[in-house]
Design a protein around this motif. Sequence first.
Motif, PDB file in Angstrom:
ATOM      1  N   GLY A   1     -23.533 106.122 193.647  1.00 37.77           N
ATOM      2  CA  GLY A   1     -22.729 105.927 192.453  1.00 37.77           C
ATOM      3  C   GLY A   1     -22.430 107.203 191.700  1.00 37.77           C
ATOM      4  O   GLY A   1     -21.572 107.211 190.820  1.00 37.77           O
ATOM      5  N   GLY A   2     -23.109 108.293 192.043  1.00 38.93           N
ATOM      6  CA  GLY A   2     -22.899 109.562 191.352  1.00 38.93           C
ATOM      7  C   GLY A   2     -21.693 110.326 191.896  1.00 38.93           C
ATOM      8  O   GLY A   2     -21.143 110.012 192.944  1.00 38.93           O
ATOM      9  N   THR A   3     -21.279 111.350 191.157  1.00 36.83           N
ATOM     10  CA  THR A   3     -20.170 112.211 191.574  1.00 36.83           C
ATOM     11  C   THR A   3     -20.559 113.671 191.408  1.00 36.83           C
ATOM     12  O   THR A   3     -21.445 114.008 190.618  1.00 36.83           O
ATOM     13  N   ALA A   4     -19.889 114.530 192.166  1.00 34.24           N
ATOM     14  CA  ALA A   4     -20.098 115.977 192.065  1.00 34.24           C
ATOM     15  C   ALA A   4     -18.796 116.667 192.460  1.00 34.24           C
ATOM     16  O   ALA A   4     -17.999 116.121 193.226  1.00 34.24           O
ATOM     17  N   THR A   5     -18.563 117.854 191.914  1.00 40.99           N
ATOM     18  CA  THR A   5     -17.340 118.605 192.202  1.00 40.99           C
ATOM     19  C   THR A   5     -17.679 119.871 192.962  1.00 40.99           C
ATOM     20  O   THR A   5     -18.533 120.651 192.530  1.00 40.99           O
ATOM     21  N   LEU A   6     -17.008 120.069 194.103  1.00 42.12           N
ATOM     22  CA  LEU A   6     -17.160 121.273 194.902  1.00 42.12           C
ATOM     23  C   LEU A   6     -15.948 122.176 194.709  1.00 42.12           C
ATOM     24  O   LEU A   6     -14.812 121.707 194.616  1.00 42.12           O
ATOM     25  N   THR A   7     -16.188 123.480 194.662  1.00 42.32           N
ATOM     26  CA  THR A   7     -15.114 124.468 194.590  1.00 42.32           C
ATOM     27  C   THR A   7     -15.151 125.320 195.853  1.00 42.32           C
ATOM     28  O   THR A   7     -16.208 125.827 196.222  1.00 42.32           O
ATOM     29  N   ALA A   8     -13.993 125.452 196.515  1.00 43.10           N
ATOM     30  CA  ALA A   8     -13.904 126.246 197.739  1.00 43.10           C
ATOM     31  C   ALA A   8     -13.256 127.590 197.423  1.00 43.10           C
ATOM     32  O   ALA A   8     -12.206 127.652 196.776  1.00 43.10           O
ATOM     33  N   THR A   9     -13.883 128.680 197.861  1.00 36.79           N
ATOM     34  CA  THR A   9     -13.321 130.023 197.731  1.00 36.79           C
ATOM     35  C   THR A   9     -12.893 130.494 199.109  1.00 36.79           C
ATOM     36  O   THR A   9     -13.698 130.512 200.044  1.00 36.79           O
TER      37      THR A   9
END
Length: 205
Positions: free
Chosen positions: A46-54
């Motif tokens: 149920g949780g969320t997370a944000t990934l950033t790609a470089t």
Amino acid sequence: VGTATIKATAKDGSGVSASCVVTVTASTVGVTGISLSETSLTMTAGGTATLTATVLPENLVDKSVTWSTSNAKVATVKDGEVTAVAAGTATITVSGVGNYTGTRTLTYDIYASLNDATISIADQFYTGDPVYPDVTVVCGGNTLTVGSDVAVAYGSDDDYTSSGYVIITPIDSHYSDSASGTYSISFNSDLLTVSGYANEYTYTG
């Protein structure tokens, strides 16, 4: 991208000139590296997370990427936003697009607590013997399998005369804590299941 003709003409009035056709093509420089803002991540269902790609190198014209998941039943991803669906393991992959290749993966372990489990047990008919009914356990978005996901222990405070209880403990490492449930035992004939006999008989004399 395209072609252009470069022409040089003498200024002395002679009319002498020369030209050169220049063709510009798209860069074929490929991705030399993709890094993610996280190297590992543990989430709960149920949780969320944000990934950033470089994306490297810096001189890439197009640094856009695509995202994918190895198991959408466990985790989904859209534009770097990861949503934990159910307990389990999923691998998130980010890839360069167009002429640019390169990938980066990140494995997510999604965990759930049996404190949040829903336990279903049907009422039972009194037989004079211990009664061990089937148990349905739903937790972290999954219906768990007894014997591989969780273990079930049975007990009763009155020798299985009017009630019994179960204690659910984890086997699979994606689950934690424990849960319990109860079921009733009675002489209610509606709880009986009779098999091997016809519902109707015809008198033959």
